[in-house]
Design a protein around this motif. Structure first.
Motif, PDB file in Angstrom:
ATOM      1  N   THR A   1      -1.604  11.133  -1.702  1.00  0.00           N
ATOM      2  CA  THR A   1      -2.789  10.869  -0.837  1.00  0.00           C
ATOM      3  C   THR A   1      -3.878  11.830  -1.261  1.00  0.00           C
ATOM      4  N   SER A   2      -3.692  13.010  -1.949  1.00  0.00           N
ATOM      5  CA  SER A   2      -4.831  14.005  -2.171  1.00  0.00           C
ATOM      6  C   SER A   2      -5.901  13.930  -3.294  1.00  0.00           C
TER       7      SER A   2
ATOM      8  N   THR B   1       0.829  -1.149   0.169  1.00  0.00           N
ATOM      9  CA  THR B   1      -0.045  -0.089   0.141  1.00  0.00           C
ATOM     10  C   THR B   1       0.922   1.300   0.019  1.00  0.00           C
TER      11      THR B   1
ATOM     12  N   LEU C   1       0.602   4.216  -2.555  1.00  0.00           N
ATOM     13  CA  LEU C   1       0.220   5.455  -2.481  1.00  0.00           C
ATOM     14  C   LEU C   1       1.489   6.421  -2.713  1.00  0.00           C
ATOM     15  N   SER C   2       2.467   6.031  -2.935  1.00  0.00           N
ATOM     16  CA  SER C   2       3.684   6.909  -3.494  1.00  0.00           C
ATOM     17  C   SER C   2       3.608   7.078  -4.921  1.00  0.00           C
TER      18      SER C   2
ATOM     19  N   TYR D   1      -8.009  11.541  -3.550  1.00  0.00           N
ATOM     20  CA  TYR D   1      -9.041  10.590  -3.229  1.00  0.00           C
ATOM     21  C   TYR D   1     -10.384  11.136  -2.493  1.00  0.00           C
ATOM     22  N   ARG D   2     -10.044  12.298  -1.660  1.00  0.00           N
ATOM     23  CA  ARG D   2     -11.134  12.577  -0.564  1.00  0.00           C
ATOM     24  C   ARG D   2     -12.531  13.135  -1.186  1.00  0.00           C
TER      25      ARG D   2
ATOM     26  N   LEU E   1      -8.261   3.390   1.382  1.00  0.00           N
ATOM     27  CA  LEU E   1      -8.870   5.079   0.598  1.00  0.00           C
ATOM     28  C   LEU E   1     -10.183   5.030   1.248  1.00  0.00           C
TER      29      LEU E   1
END
Ligand SMILES: [Zn+2]
Length: 295
Positions: A91-92, A82, A86-87, A94-95, A113
């Motif tokens: 991380t930005s 994981t 993510l690398s 998916y929200r 996620l």
């Protein structure tokens, strides 16, 4: 032999011999010819699996690859991937988004996620894994074609790691990604490269024991991934390289001429590992390539 990807007329046999069939140490009974296209650079061999769709649905596939098909075993083997994934994506992304992962296994990555995504669409042929993910509240489908019936044009972010090299038609795969995404939607697709450093240092030993396998029908490179993305009409096409295996893996291979013999201990420091991975990634010599596209 005509290229199975671009249709180009010039390809050559780059390997003929036994190749990996499932997990490490298992090989085909007969020699397999592996081709490379002079035009688009893709590497491929004929599909030796009789019914590829049935195969990926089956317990036999997971058994052959990983020695088990239970969810717990999947997490044990794949949770550690994981951080790499993510690398690749950051991380930005998916929200608040409708997120789909094609070929998600038991959803190890999606579990990380699900706290930020609005909806999770999990595409996975294995019925046993789909049942586990349905219980988690994910929308599950065996194939992208099934997901399209309900989510066409409604996916914001689509990820797919270690899948495109398994499919009969990468062109169809890219088309399904395009169909699933809404306007402005983004896809991140990762696949192993031909690991040029390992091939240069180890040649056929590495090709037979690891690189060429019955399950990987294709080995892609920047040129042919861009070609597929452009043909499909994607924009903002970008490529990045990532080195997944560390310097200890390279040194272990050089010492023992086999996989799974990673060198550990004082010689392999974090600094050395970081330099090795950074060099491979920066120079396009890494073992993994990631395609970024926008619809
Ligand atoms: Zn080609």
């Amino acid at each position: 032999m005509k290229c199975k990807l671009c249709g180009g007329n010039e390809s050559r046999v780059i390997y003929k011999g036994l190749i990996r069939n499932g997990g490490l140490g298992k090989y085909t009974d007969t020699d397999v010819s592996v081709y490379q296209c002079k035009n688009c650079g893709v590497i491929w061999h004929e599909n030796l699996l009789e019914d590829i769709e049935d195969y990926y649905k089956s317990e036999a596939y997971r058994e052959s690859l990983e020695g088990g098909s239970e969810a717990e075993r999947f997490y044990m083997l794949h949770d550690k991937e994981t951080l790499d994934k993510l690398s690749y994506t950051g991380t930005s992304l998916y929200r608040g988004k409708v997120v789909a992962d094609i070929g998600c296994g038991c959803g190890a990555f999606l579990d990380f996620l699900s706290g930020v995504a609005k909806e999770i669409i999990a595409v996975e042929p294995s019925a046993a894994y789909r049942k586990v993910m349905t219980d988690k509240g994910y929308h599950t489908y065996p194939y992208a074609g099934e997901a399209i019936k309900e989510w066409k044009g409604n996916i914001d972010v689509l990820t797919s790691f270690d899948v495109i090299e398994h499919v009969d038609s990468p062109r169809n795969f890219m088309h399904e990604v395009y169909e699933l995404l809404g306007g402005g939607g983004r896809a991140v697709i990762g696949t192993p490269t031909d690991a040029p450093v390992m091939r240069e240092l180890l040649g056929e030993i590495y090709e037979k024991k690891l690189l060429f396998s019955t399950q990987h029908l294709w080995i892609f490179s920047e040129r042919n991934l861009r070609m597929l993305a452009e043909e499909e009409g994607f924009s903002k096409i970008e490529i990045q390289y990532f080195q997944r295996y560390g310097i200890g893996n390279l040194l272990g291979w050089l010492r023992d001429k086999r996989p799974g013999a990673d060198l550990t201990g004082s010689l392999v420091s974090q600094t050395m590992d970081g330099v090795w991975k950074g060099q491979c990634s920066d120079r396009g010599l890494a073992d993994y390539i990631v395609l970024y596209v926008e619809k």
